[in-house]
Scaffold this motif. Structure first.
Motif, PDB file in Angstrom:
ATOM      1  N   GLY A  29      15.104   8.717  12.025  1.00  0.00           N
ATOM      2  CA  GLY A  29      14.240   9.768  12.538  1.00  0.00           C
ATOM      3  C   GLY A  29      14.401  10.042  14.011  1.00  0.00           C
ATOM      4  N   ALA A  30      15.532   9.641  14.598  1.00  0.00           N
ATOM      5  CA  ALA A  30      15.751   9.860  16.023  1.00  0.00           C
ATOM      6  C   ALA A  30      15.784  11.355  16.330  1.00  0.00           C
ATOM      7  N   VAL A  31      15.111  11.733  17.387  1.00  0.00           N
ATOM      8  CA  VAL A  31      15.072  13.132  17.824  1.00  0.00           C
ATOM      9  C   VAL A  31      16.329  13.426  18.636  1.00  0.00           C
ATOM     10  N   LEU A  66      17.181   6.207  27.592  1.00  0.00           N
ATOM     11  CA  LEU A  66      17.042   6.561  26.177  1.00  0.00           C
ATOM     12  C   LEU A  66      17.870   5.628  25.304  1.00  0.00           C
ATOM     13  N   TYR A  67      19.058   5.267  25.766  1.00  0.00           N
ATOM     14  CA  TYR A  67      19.869   4.330  24.999  1.00  0.00           C
ATOM     15  C   TYR A  67      19.262   2.934  25.000  1.00  0.00           C
ATOM     16  N   ALA A  85      11.688   4.271  21.683  1.00  0.00           N
ATOM     17  CA  ALA A  85      11.484   5.701  21.916  1.00  0.00           C
ATOM     18  C   ALA A  85      12.685   6.397  21.283  1.00  0.00           C
ATOM     19  N   PRO A  86      12.643   6.571  19.946  1.00  0.00           N
ATOM     20  CA  PRO A  86      13.851   6.990  19.229  1.00  0.00           C
ATOM     21  C   PRO A  86      14.270   8.429  19.542  1.00  0.00           C
ATOM     22  N   PHE A 145      20.225  20.425  18.837  1.00  0.00           N
ATOM     23  CA  PHE A 145      19.240  19.610  19.545  1.00  0.00           C
ATOM     24  C   PHE A 145      17.825  20.069  19.195  1.00  0.00           C
ATOM     25  N   GLU A 146      16.923  19.082  19.140  1.00  0.00           N
ATOM     26  CA  GLU A 146      15.540  19.339  18.729  1.00  0.00           C
ATOM     27  C   GLU A 146      14.561  19.285  19.899  1.00  0.00           C
TER      28      GLU A 146
END
Length: 377
Positions: free
Chosen positions: A270-272, A290-291, A297-298, A337-338
């Protein structure tokens, strides 16, 4: 043929079993220092720690298998090399694996509350803990070994690992003196003021100064005591260079290992998928965070957007700079991208408005990433 002799008889089995030896040593040491029984069960072995860092079980096993293969290759080399070269290779391999073990064992000290840990430790264990972690005993011991390795390797490189007897004697005679002269220099320039995981350019510069000063002081000590009879001048510049490289790599090892672990992590479910607008310093920090926060914090960075054409095609933490805001339609089709994360204050109002309008039309959330300091009430 076999040149290592008695060294190979000891080093080869140790290298073949280096991964399980490392695991047993790490688990035993961290359990003792945290006041637990060595015999009790637990999920604190190397494979468990790697999984806790975000690796899949398969990736953890493959990484440990790779380390075992590397140690096995080292055993073959030690068996084929001369005794001096073999001893040096064996020592450097053990140091490298030891640093990996310290990196994994660090999780144990971060996991539990400090008060709970202290309550479980005996007086003897508390003294050991104080010396090992507060008095920088591990760093000091590592540097002493690195100094010896750097000096021995400098002699080996100077004479193609075929030392004449006179220079072999000068190596043995001067080694304790060089280490004794070099070590105070590290304290004097502040090598032990920093923390491994936060080593940066300023610390690297300090290591370089420390290596240069250590080389000059060591050379002066050898000249004053032995008058440089039977010594090679070119050994000392090599020693300084190798000492700097060894110390810098040892301190950067935690950052290198963190990067390796991050690169092996699977994408969280479910990573954005996020695009980062601004391929500058804040964008680099954001992508790295983020990595590192993967799983907590996916979000998965899929590309940078930057209006500076010179950055196109380059990558930051493996994330490509795809193009400018005028190409958003094409970039969106390419990455899907979301979410759009804005990481620069230098974006013009017109370009920022264009990006927001594009995302608003497609229901894409836009957020700004920035340094924020809030008052504590």
């Amino acid at each position: 043929g076999t040149h290592g002799g008695s060294l190979a008889a000891v080093a080869v089995p140790c290298l073949v079993l280096l991964v399980p030896i490392l695991d047993m040593t790490m688990v035993s040491a961290t359990r003792i220092l945290t006041g637990r029984s060595v015999a009790e069960g637990g999920r604190d072995h190397s494979s468990h720690r790697l999984v806790s860092l975000g690796l899949s079980e398969r990736s953890a096993v493959l990484l440990l298998c790779g380390l075992s293969a590397a140690a096995g290759t080292g055993a073959i080399l030690v068996r084929r090399l001369s005794s001096g070269s073999g001893a040096l290779s064996f020592t450097l391999l053990v140091i490298a694996f030891g640093i990996f073990g310290v990196y994994l064992s660090r999780m144990t000290f971060d996991a539990a509350a400090a008060g709970e840990r202290k309550a479980r430790r005996s007086i003897a264990t508390e003294i050991l803990y104080e010396f090992a972690f507060k008095r920088r005993l591990l760093e000091v011991t590592l540097d002493l070994v690195l100094m010896m390795c750097a000096y021995a390797l400098a002699y080996g490189l100077r004479f193609d690992f075929q030392l004449p007897d006179v220079f072999y004697r000068s190596l043995i005679l001067s080694l304790p003196l060089v280490v004794a002269a070099s070590f105070p220099c590290f304290f004097a320039v502040g090598v032990y003021r920093g923390m491994w995981q936060f080593t940066g350019p300023r610390e690297i510069g300090r290591f370089f100064v420390g290596a240069v000063v250590a080389t000059l002081v060591s050379l002066a000590a050898v000249v004053s005591i032995y008058r440089f009879d039977g010594f090679s001048r070119s050994v000392f510049p090599l020693y300084g260079l190798l000492l700097f490289v060894f110390v810098a790599l040892s301190r950067l090892s935690f950052r290198l290992l963190s990067g390796l672990i991050v690169s092996l992590r699977p994408e969280p479910e479910g990573a954005v998928r996020v695009a980062i607008y601004g391929a500058g310093q804040l964008g680099e920090i954001l992508a790295g965070e983020l990595y590192r926060a993967n799983g907590h914090a996916p979000m998965k960075p899929v590309g940078f957007i930057d209006d500076n054409e010179s950055k196109r095609g380059h990558g930051i933490h493996g994330v490509p700079v795809l193009g400018g805001v005028h190409e958003l339609e094409k970039l969106y089709s390419r990455t899907k991208f979301e979410r759009l994360l804005v990481s620069s204050r230098k974006i013009s109002e017109g370009n920022l408005w264009r990006a927001k309008e594009f995302c608003r039309a497609r229901g894409i959330r836009v957020q700004r990433y920035d340094w924020v300091c809030e008052d504590v009430e």
